[in-house]
Design a protein around this motif. Structure first.
Motif, PDB file in Angstrom:
ATOM      1  N   THR A   1      43.775  36.278  38.566  1.00 41.43           N
ATOM      2  CA  THR A   1      44.730  36.876  39.508  1.00 41.43           C
ATOM      3  C   THR A   1      45.551  35.800  40.215  1.00 41.43           C
ATOM      4  O   THR A   1      46.751  35.972  40.436  1.00 41.43           O
ATOM      5  CB  THR A   1      44.012  37.746  40.556  1.00 41.43           C
ATOM      6  OG1 THR A   1      42.965  36.982  41.178  1.00 41.43           O
ATOM      7  CG2 THR A   1      43.398  38.980  39.905  1.00 41.43           C
ATOM      8  N   GLU A   2      44.908  34.684  40.568  1.00 39.22           N
ATOM      9  CA  GLU A   2      45.642  33.579  41.209  1.00 39.22           C
ATOM     10  C   GLU A   2      46.672  33.000  40.249  1.00 39.22           C
ATOM     11  O   GLU A   2      47.825  32.744  40.615  1.00 39.22           O
ATOM     12  CB  GLU A   2      44.669  32.487  41.659  1.00 39.22           C
ATOM     13  CG  GLU A   2      45.311  31.342  42.423  1.00 39.22           C
ATOM     14  CD  GLU A   2      45.707  31.719  43.846  1.00 39.22           C
ATOM     15  OE1 GLU A   2      46.939  31.754  44.115  1.00 39.22           O
ATOM     16  OE2 GLU A   2      44.819  31.968  44.687  1.00 39.22           O
TER      17      GLU A   2
ATOM     18  N   HIS B   1      42.023  40.564  43.370  1.00 36.85           N
ATOM     19  CA  HIS B   1      41.617  39.171  43.611  1.00 36.85           C
ATOM     20  C   HIS B   1      40.151  38.998  44.030  1.00 36.85           C
ATOM     21  O   HIS B   1      39.491  38.064  43.543  1.00 36.85           O
ATOM     22  CB  HIS B   1      42.542  38.545  44.659  1.00 36.85           C
ATOM     23  CG  HIS B   1      42.320  37.073  44.849  1.00 36.85           C
ATOM     24  ND1 HIS B   1      42.537  36.149  43.847  1.00 36.85           N
ATOM     25  CD2 HIS B   1      41.873  36.363  45.926  1.00 36.85           C
ATOM     26  CE1 HIS B   1      42.246  34.930  44.297  1.00 36.85           C
ATOM     27  NE2 HIS B   1      41.848  35.040  45.553  1.00 36.85           N
TER      28      HIS B   1
ATOM     29  N   TRP C   1      49.518  35.554  39.761  1.00 39.99           N
ATOM     30  CA  TRP C   1      50.295  35.680  41.001  1.00 39.99           C
ATOM     31  C   TRP C   1      51.210  34.475  41.206  1.00 39.99           C
ATOM     32  O   TRP C   1      52.367  34.617  41.600  1.00 39.99           O
ATOM     33  CB  TRP C   1      49.338  35.844  42.182  1.00 39.99           C
ATOM     34  CG  TRP C   1      49.985  36.273  43.455  1.00 39.99           C
ATOM     35  CD1 TRP C   1      50.286  37.542  43.861  1.00 39.99           C
ATOM     36  CD2 TRP C   1      50.406  35.408  44.529  1.00 39.99           C
ATOM     37  NE1 TRP C   1      50.858  37.527  45.106  1.00 39.99           N
ATOM     38  CE2 TRP C   1      50.950  36.234  45.540  1.00 39.99           C
ATOM     39  CE3 TRP C   1      50.376  34.035  44.724  1.00 39.99           C
ATOM     40  CZ2 TRP C   1      51.445  35.721  46.721  1.00 39.99           C
ATOM     41  CZ3 TRP C   1      50.880  33.516  45.905  1.00 39.99           C
ATOM     42  CH2 TRP C   1      51.407  34.363  46.894  1.00 39.99           C
ATOM     43  N   GLN C   2      50.679  33.280  40.936  1.00 34.74           N
ATOM     44  CA  GLN C   2      51.491  32.067  41.083  1.00 34.74           C
ATOM     45  C   GLN C   2      52.666  32.076  40.107  1.00 34.74           C
ATOM     46  O   GLN C   2      53.776  31.630  40.430  1.00 34.74           O
ATOM     47  CB  GLN C   2      50.629  30.815  40.853  1.00 34.74           C
ATOM     48  CG  GLN C   2      49.612  30.548  41.948  1.00 34.74           C
ATOM     49  CD  GLN C   2      50.235  30.135  43.272  1.00 34.74           C
ATOM     50  OE1 GLN C   2      51.411  29.818  43.342  1.00 34.74           O
ATOM     51  NE2 GLN C   2      49.437  30.168  44.337  1.00 34.74           N
TER      52      GLN C   2
ATOM     53  N   LEU D   1      47.417  33.063  46.533  1.00 34.05           N
ATOM     54  CA  LEU D   1      46.897  34.429  46.603  1.00 34.05           C
ATOM     55  C   LEU D   1      45.637  34.507  47.449  1.00 34.05           C
ATOM     56  O   LEU D   1      45.399  35.495  48.147  1.00 34.05           O
ATOM     57  CB  LEU D   1      46.616  34.947  45.183  1.00 34.05           C
ATOM     58  CG  LEU D   1      46.070  36.367  45.045  1.00 34.05           C
ATOM     59  CD1 LEU D   1      46.954  37.377  45.777  1.00 34.05           C
ATOM     60  CD2 LEU D   1      45.940  36.753  43.580  1.00 34.05           C
TER      61      LEU D   1
ATOM     62  N   GLN E   1      52.247  41.881  41.048  1.00 32.24           N
ATOM     63  CA  GLN E   1      51.742  40.979  42.082  1.00 32.24           C
ATOM     64  C   GLN E   1      50.877  41.718  43.094  1.00 32.24           C
ATOM     65  O   GLN E   1      49.866  41.187  43.562  1.00 32.24           O
ATOM     66  CB  GLN E   1      52.895  40.223  42.763  1.00 32.24           C
ATOM     67  CG  GLN E   1      53.819  41.029  43.651  1.00 32.24           C
ATOM     68  CD  GLN E   1      53.334  41.150  45.079  1.00 32.24           C
ATOM     69  OE1 GLN E   1      52.420  40.429  45.497  1.00 32.24           O
ATOM     70  NE2 GLN E   1      53.921  42.072  45.823  1.00 32.24           N
ATOM     71  N   SER E   2      51.234  42.955  43.405  1.00 30.18           N
ATOM     72  CA  SER E   2      50.422  43.752  44.327  1.00 30.18           C
ATOM     73  C   SER E   2      49.061  44.075  43.716  1.00 30.18           C
ATOM     74  O   SER E   2      48.028  44.062  44.403  1.00 30.18           O
ATOM     75  CB  SER E   2      51.147  45.051  44.691  1.00 30.18           C
ATOM     76  OG  SER E   2      52.320  44.791  45.418  1.00 30.18           O
TER      77      SER E   2
ATOM     78  N   LYS F   1      55.298  34.488  41.293  1.00 32.05           N
ATOM     79  CA  LYS F   1      55.964  33.928  42.471  1.00 32.05           C
ATOM     80  C   LYS F   1      57.230  33.135  42.102  1.00 32.05           C
ATOM     81  O   LYS F   1      58.151  33.013  42.900  1.00 32.05           O
ATOM     82  CB  LYS F   1      54.973  33.028  43.223  1.00 32.05           C
ATOM     83  CG  LYS F   1      55.343  32.678  44.648  1.00 32.05           C
ATOM     84  CD  LYS F   1      54.147  31.993  45.312  1.00 32.05           C
ATOM     85  CE  LYS F   1      54.421  31.711  46.781  1.00 32.05           C
ATOM     86  NZ  LYS F   1      55.401  30.642  46.982  1.00 32.05           N
TER      87      LYS F   1
ATOM     88  N   TYR G   1      51.099  40.309  31.750  1.00 33.37           N
ATOM     89  CA  TYR G   1      51.778  39.250  32.526  1.00 33.37           C
ATOM     90  C   TYR G   1      52.757  38.479  31.654  1.00 33.37           C
ATOM     91  O   TYR G   1      53.910  38.240  32.043  1.00 33.37           O
ATOM     92  CB  TYR G   1      50.720  38.319  33.115  1.00 33.37           C
ATOM     93  CG  TYR G   1      51.246  36.982  33.570  1.00 33.37           C
ATOM     94  CD1 TYR G   1      52.098  36.882  34.671  1.00 33.37           C
ATOM     95  CD2 TYR G   1      50.885  35.808  32.902  1.00 33.37           C
ATOM     96  CE1 TYR G   1      52.580  35.651  35.091  1.00 33.37           C
ATOM     97  CE2 TYR G   1      51.359  34.577  33.318  1.00 33.37           C
ATOM     98  CZ  TYR G   1      52.203  34.504  34.402  1.00 33.37           C
ATOM     99  OH  TYR G   1      52.681  33.279  34.820  1.00 33.37           O
TER     100      TYR G   1
ATOM    101  N   MET H   1      47.466  42.238  41.608  1.00 34.94           N
ATOM    102  CA  MET H   1      46.658  41.014  41.643  1.00 34.94           C
ATOM    103  C   MET H   1      46.043  40.803  43.024  1.00 34.94           C
ATOM    104  O   MET H   1      44.925  40.318  43.144  1.00 34.94           O
ATOM    105  CB  MET H   1      47.511  39.804  41.238  1.00 34.94           C
ATOM    106  CG  MET H   1      47.996  39.827  39.790  1.00 34.94           C
ATOM    107  SD  MET H   1      46.687  39.974  38.527  1.00 34.94           S
ATOM    108  CE  MET H   1      46.720  41.760  38.183  1.00 34.94           C
ATOM    109  N   ARG H   2      46.765  41.181  44.059  1.00 35.20           N
ATOM    110  CA  ARG H   2      46.202  41.086  45.415  1.00 35.20           C
ATOM    111  C   ARG H   2      44.979  42.000  45.544  1.00 35.20           C
ATOM    112  O   ARG H   2      43.962  41.625  46.133  1.00 35.20           O
ATOM    113  CB  ARG H   2      47.247  41.492  46.461  1.00 35.20           C
ATOM    114  CG  ARG H   2      48.403  40.520  46.616  1.00 35.20           C
ATOM    115  CD  ARG H   2      49.450  41.077  47.579  1.00 35.20           C
ATOM    116  NE  ARG H   2      50.671  40.285  47.598  1.00 35.20           N
ATOM    117  CZ  ARG H   2      51.056  39.510  48.617  1.00 35.20           C
ATOM    118  NH1 ARG H   2      50.305  39.443  49.701  1.00 35.20           N
ATOM    119  NH2 ARG H   2      52.186  38.837  48.558  1.00 35.20           N
TER     120      ARG H   2
END
Length: 491
Positions: A302-303, A295, A306-307, A320, A288-289, A310, A192, A291-292
Motif C-alpha cells: 500500500t505504501e 494500510h 500510494w507513493q 502513507l 489512493q483512498s 502521489k 496499479y 490504500m489508506r
C-alpha cells in the motif's frame, strides 16, 4: 477489575535460571543478616561486617515485564513520553498470559503511577497447524516466517492470517491460506500498473468540481464511502478479518472487476478529453483512498502504490504511514445510485450467463429483448446501453411486451431478458444435442433415485456415502432442470 486485583494471592517471585534481574537480597557472611537493597550494602547493620553474598536466584520473567508500561519511557522521571503515552488505549496479547503479564502490568502501574495502563485488551488466538496442534519449535511444525516472506511476501502472509482468523479465534496456518494474500497483492499491483500506465499518458488533472460524473463514478464513490465507514467500525472493534474481507471485496470485485472495466472506454477515448480526465482522476483517487484503508493490514504494497499515485495525484502527506485515515462523506453515499448500479450489474451478469448457456463466442454481439412494465428500467437501460455493450456485448435492446420465439430467458427483478437464438446457433442441431443430454441425465438421475429409495442401501451404507448420493441427486436434478429449460426456449 478492581475486585480481581484486590484478591490476588502471594506467589513465588524467584527463579533458578540464567537470565533475569538478580534478586537484590544480600546475606551477611558473618551473622547471616538478610538485607534487601537496590544497591549493594557497604556494611552489615547488625555486626558491621563488610562481607556479603548476593542471592543467586533471579526474579521471574514477568517481574521486569510488568514494569513495561512506564519503565520504558523514563520513569521514575516525569518525562514527556511518560505523560503522553501512559495510559495508552490498547494492549494486544494472548489469553495464556492474562495473569502472568496483563494483570501484573495493571498491578505495577496502579502501584507506581496510580493509573490503569490501558483500557482495552485484545486477546488474539494461538497459531496452529493444519491438524490443530499449537505451532512450536519443539514439535517442528512451525515454518520460518522469513522463508514464507521470501516466497510470497510479508503482506501476503499478514493478509492471509488476518483474513482467515475471526476475532479472538485461533489461526490455523496452511500454505493454502497464503494464496488469498498473494493473489490479492497481485491484483492490487496489476490494477496499479494499469492505472499508472494510462494516467502518465493523459496530461492534466481536473479539480473535484470539474469532474463529469456518470452512474459508475457516483456508484464507486458511494461504495468507497460506505466501505470507509464499515472498515473504520471494524478496526475500532478489532474485527480485523471483517475489515480484510470487506476491503478485498471492494478493491477486487467492485473497483477492479467492475469500475476499471467500465472506465476503459473513456480512458482510451482521446476525443473525449473531459471524460478521459474524469476517469483518470477517479481511478487515482479511489486507488489512493483504498490504500489508506488497507494500510494497517498490508503496509508494504500500500505504501509503494500510494507513493506512486502521489506522482500523478498530489497529496500533502509525505508517506502513507502518517497519512490521514479516510473519513466517510455521508453526502456521497446514495442508496438510489447503489440500487441502479446493482440492477445494471445483475443485468450484465444475467446476459453473460445466457451467453454461457449456448457457449457463445465472447466477441459475438447480441440483441436483447426486454419485457418489463417498469418505465424506470427502460430509461436506465437506454441511458447506460454503453455499459451493457462494453461488458456483455449487447448491440441493441428491443423493448416489448411480447415474448419472442426461439429465445432463452433470464429474470432480473421484475424484468425478463430474452436472448434470441436465431442466427446464433443451429437450432435443430442444438435441440438434438440437448435431447441427448437430457436422456443421459435422466438415466443417471433415475439410477440415483432408485439407490436412495433402496432401504437396504440406506441401512448398510456409511452415512457419508448416503450423504454423497444425496448431494449427487441434487446436482443431477439441477442440471436436468436447466437443460430442459434451455430446450424449452428453443421450441
Amino acid at each position: 477489575l478492581t475486585n480481581w486485583m484486590s484478591n490476588i494471592q502471594d506467589w513465588c517471585v524467584s527463579r533458578q535460571i540464567w537470565w533475569g534481574h538478580r534478586i537484590p537480597a544480600y546475606y551477611c557472611e558473618e551473622c547471616g543478616e538478610l538485607i534487601v537493597s537496590a544497591d549493594a550494602p557497604t556494611h552489615c547493620p547488625k555486626c558491621a561486617s563488610r562481607k556479603f553474598r548476593q542471592d543467586e536466584d533471579v526474579l521471574d520473567t514477568w517481574f521486569s515485564s510488568w514494569l513495561w508500561p512506564f519503565s520504558t519511557m523514563g520513569w521514575p522521571e516525569e518525562t514527556e513520553d511518560l505523560n503522553y503515552f501512559l495510559p495508552t488505549s490498547l494492549l494486544v496479547t494472548g489469553h495464556e498470559i492474562i495473569y502472568l503479564w496483563v494483570a501484573r502490568m495493571i498491578m505495577a502501574t496502579l502501584e507506581f503511577r496510580d493509573t490503569i495502563p490501558f483500557d482495552t485488551v485484545y486477546l488474539h488466538g494461538i497459531v496452529r497447524d493444519e491438524i490443530g496442534r499449537k505451532m512450536s519449535k519443539s514439535l517442528g511444525n512451525s515454518p520460518d516466517p522469513i522463508d514464507i516472506i521470501e516466497k510470497v511476501g510479508a503482506d501476503a502472509l499478514r493478509f492471509g492470517i488476518i483474513f482467515n482468523t475471526p476475532k479472538g479465534a485461533d489461526s490455523y496456518y496452511s500454505d493454502a491460506l497464503l494464496e488469498n494474500g498473494r493473489n490479492f497483492a497481485n491484483k492490487i499491483w496489476n490494477a496499479y500498473r494499469y492505472i499508472m500506465m494510462n494516467a502518465e499518458q493523459i496530461e492534466g488533472l481536473p479539480t473535484r468540481n470539474e469532474l463529469r460524473l456518470e452512474l459508475a463514478d457516483k456508484w464507486i464513490y458511494s461504495r468507497l464511502n460506505e466501505v470507509a465507514k464499515e472498515v473504520a467500525d471494524y478496526y475500532e472493534n478489532l474485527r480485523f478479518n471483517d475489515a480484510a474481507s470487506t476491503l478485498m471485496k471492494f478493491i477486487w470485485d467492485e473497483f477492479c472487476s467492475w469500475y476499471l472495466e467500465l472506465t476503459k472506454e473513456r480512458i482510451y477515448n482521446q476525443e473525449d478529453c473531459e471524460g478521459q480526465l474524469t476517469a483518470k482522476y477517479i481511478l487515482l483517487d479511489v486507488m489512493q483512498s483504498s490504500m489508506r484503508l488497507l494500510h494497517p493490514i498490508m503496509p508494504f504494497i500500500t505504501e509503494e502504490v500510494w507513493q506512486g499515485i502521489k506522482t500523478q495525484f498530489p497529496m500533502e502527506e509525505e508517506a502513507l504511514i502518517i497519512a490521514l485515515y479516510p473519513i466517510a462523506d455521508e453526502s456521497m453515499i446514495s442508496s438510489k445510485i447503489s440500487n441502479e448500479m446493482s440492477f445494471i450489474q445483475e443485468t450484465i451478469t444475467a446476459i453473460r450467463n445466457l451467453r454461457k448457456q449456448i457457449n457463445l463466442n465472447p466477441g459475438v454481439e447480441v440483441e436483447i429483448t426486454v419485457v418489463t412494465e417498469d418505465v424506470g428500467v427502460d430509461n436506465l437501460y437506454k441511458e447506460y446501453l454503453g455499459y451493457l455493450s462494453k461488458l456483455a456485448k449487447v448491440s441493441n435492446l428491443i423493448f416489448t411486451s411480447d415474448k419472442p420465439e426461439g429465445a432463452i430467458a433470464a429474470v432480473v427483478g421484475s424484468t425478463t431478458l430474452y436472448l434470441s437464438l436465431e442466427g446464433l446457433i443451429d437450432m435443430e442441431a442444438e435441440r438434438e444435442k440437448l435431447n441427448k443430454q437430457i436422456e443421459k441425465l435422466q438415466k443417471e438421475f433415475d439410477g440415483i433415485q432408485r439407490k436412495l429409495a433402496n432401504a437396504d442401501f440406506i441401512s448398510r451404507a456409511k452415512p457419508e456415502v448416503v450423504e454423497k448420493e444425496n448431494e449427487k441427486y441434487k446436482e443431477v436434478k439441477e442440471k436436468l432442470d436447466k437443460t430442459r429449460e434451455l430446450l424449452d426456449g428453443l421450441k
